[in-house]
Design an enzyme around this catalytic site. Structure first.
Site, PDB file in Angstrom:
ATOM      1  N   CYS A 281      46.153  35.124  41.136  1.00 26.30           N
ATOM      2  CA  CYS A 281      47.555  35.235  41.556  1.00 26.30           C
ATOM      3  C   CYS A 281      48.242  33.870  41.486  1.00 26.30           C
ATOM      4  CB  CYS A 281      47.659  35.871  42.942  1.00 26.30           C
ATOM      5  SG  CYS A 281      49.298  36.587  43.271  1.00 26.30           S
TER       6      CYS A 281
ATOM      7  N   HIS B 122      44.149  40.745  43.035  1.00 23.98           N
ATOM      8  CA  HIS B 122      43.255  40.423  44.144  1.00 23.98           C
ATOM      9  C   HIS B 122      42.184  41.507  44.266  1.00 23.98           C
ATOM     10  CE1 HIS B 122      45.894  37.258  45.672  1.00 23.98           C
ATOM     11  NE2 HIS B 122      46.909  38.092  45.595  1.00 23.98           N
TER      12      HIS B 122
END
Length: 479
Positions: free
Chosen positions: A337, A417
């Site tokens: 991310c 994630h």
């Protein structure tokens, strides 16, 4: 329709763990149980099936109940982006950045939203285990409180106060919390819960009896210090600089795989490295040291709530130089991310940082990132989830996971994630990394189950609660 509030004398008293254990213990008794936290302040978040965002602790508590995450479990989420501002997420949707003062101005509306979510849960479940936020004894915040005694008053909840005895001073914490709140709030306190106790409880008992004699409130449980709890730890608990994540179990082969996770100032979803840490022979350590970055077999740049600010920090500390030297030497780097975004060529972020011009990234990937006001929230059926404003606008790189992310020979980047919680994906990744890192003596374990480890830890907490807290009495006392 029974519900109660578990508050804490302090932040990090263990409320989230206690609530998770209660959720699992009560669920094992055949009750329909749901977790609830009116307001959470955390950069660890999860995505619900319908694309909402909640605190990861509430997602874990839902898992303990056998439930999928819901925005009703955490209707208000604050994600700190600086010391003075946080992103406000209401019922799963990001509404913008707020200061502490502007947040207070919206408390009446937010209190109504929290109450509506809780009441909805109370209609659908046998028991709702509510978790407070921070300390309930902040009298300067009581008038606008959403998560502690304000919620208890609004929804008529009995309150149990958790104190961390491992820090010392737990009796003073209990006494001070009880005495500083007003009479109406004080009357809601039904019991104290000592958490993280080590040693002979008979030595503590005279102090607990003295506390009850003074206040008229019993201590309903003395919960032991449980060694080896590390999965899904909240915020700073699991990402202390220099700390090793997880058990660091012995390797199956002759070599370990050393993973350096960079402890960014605004790290988010730090739990991503836990899946790596559950593997035998993998040592995951949080670091800010350029030498550790240089020496590791794999470096992980995790998520960030302030990508440009944390990128500047990487450069100011010399960590960026160590990362770039790794890239030149084709030694493995994983960006997740915000960490992935930092590895890209350019980052245009007028949303979170307010930057008016694009900023150069590390340039490891030939990818440009642009931030958009609308947050991407995706829960992938095949594992993992996405929570980000930054989007790939241009890329010449090979995707890594499906058509997402980027991959070069030794570098891996993704917005996803939790991808490595998938056992097969994690084993494939570790096999590739060990080859790239020239660690032929590292053997990938053939059957490690991250989900089994998570369930094991939840059951350990629930077992301790069953042993040390009279849950029959707790349930009977609820209205």
């Amino acid at each position: 329709m029974k519900s109660f509030l578990v508050a804490g004398c302090t932040s990090d008293a263990g409320k989230s763990v206690v609530v998770a254990g209660l959720c699992r213990a009560l669920t094992r008794r055949g009750l329909r149980v749901a977790p609830f936290k009116a307001q959470n302040m955390s950069n660890n978040s999860a995505v619900t099936p319908d694309g909402g965002e909640i605190g990861r602790a509430q997602a874990l508590q839902a898992y303990a109940c056998g439930l999928t995450p819901s925005v009703d479990f955490n209707p208000i989420l604050l994600k700190p982006g600086s010391d003075r501002t946080s992103q406000l997420v209401v019922r799963g949707i990001a509404t913008g950045n707020v200061s502490a003062r502007s947040y207070i101005e919206h408390r009446t509306e937010l209190r109504k939203i929290a109450s509506e979510s809780l009441n909805s849960l109370r209609e659908r479940f046998d028991v709702v285990v509510c978790e407070g936020a921070g300390s309930p004894a902040e009298t300067n915040l009581r008038a606008t409180d959403v998560a502690n005694f304000g919620l208890a008053e609004e929804c008529d909840l009995p309150v149990y106060i958790v104190g961390d005895i491992d820090r010392g001073g737990v009796l003073a914490h209990f006494y001070g919390t009880h005495q500083i709140v007003d009479d109406a709030d004080r009357a809601r306190i039904k019991g104290f819960v000592v958490n993280k106790f080590r040693g002979d409880v008979s030595i503590l008992e005279p102090g607990l009896q003295d506390l009850e004699d003074r206040l008229g409130v019993p201590t309903v449980a003395v919960l032991p210090f449980i060694h080896g709890l590390w999965i899904d730890a909240e915020d700073s608990l699991q990402s202390t600089i220099g700390a090793t994540v997880g058990p660091a179990a012995a390797p199956l082969g002759t070599q370990r795989l050393r993973v350096a996770a960079i402890r960014l100032p605004r790290v988010s979803n730090a739990t991503d490295v836990e899946a790596l840490a559950c593997e035998p022979g993998v040592t995951v350590t949080w670091t800010v040291d350029p030498d550790s970055v240089a020496e590791a077999d794999l470096v992980v740049i995790p998520g960030s709530k302030a990508t440009l600010s944390d990128l500047a920090w990487l450069r100011s500390t010399g960590v960026a130089d160590a990362i770039m030297e790794r890239a030149r030497s084709q030694r493995p780097i994983l960006g997740i991310c915000g960490g992935f975004q930092m590895m890209c060529s350019h980052i245009d972020d007028p949303v979170e940082s307010g930057s008016t011009t694009p900023v150069e990234g590390l340039g490891i990937f030939d990818v440009d990132i642009e931030f958009h006001p609308e947050k991407t929230l995706i829960r992938h059926e095949n594992g993992g989830y996405e929570v980000h404003h930054g989007r790939v606008e241009r890329s010449t790189e090979q995707p890594w996971i499906g058509n997402e992310g980027a991959r070069t020979q030794s570098n891996f980047g993704t917005h996803r994630h939790g991808y490595l919680e998938d056992d097969e994906a994690r084993r494939d990744f570790l096999g590739t990394v060990s080859t790239l890192a020239q660690r032929p003596g590292f053997v990938v374990a053939p059957a490690t189950s991250f989900e089994a480890e998570r369930n094991k830890q939840l059951d350990v907490i629930a077992d301790a609660i069953e042993q040390h807290w009279d849950l029959d009495q707790l349930i009977a006392a609820l209205t």
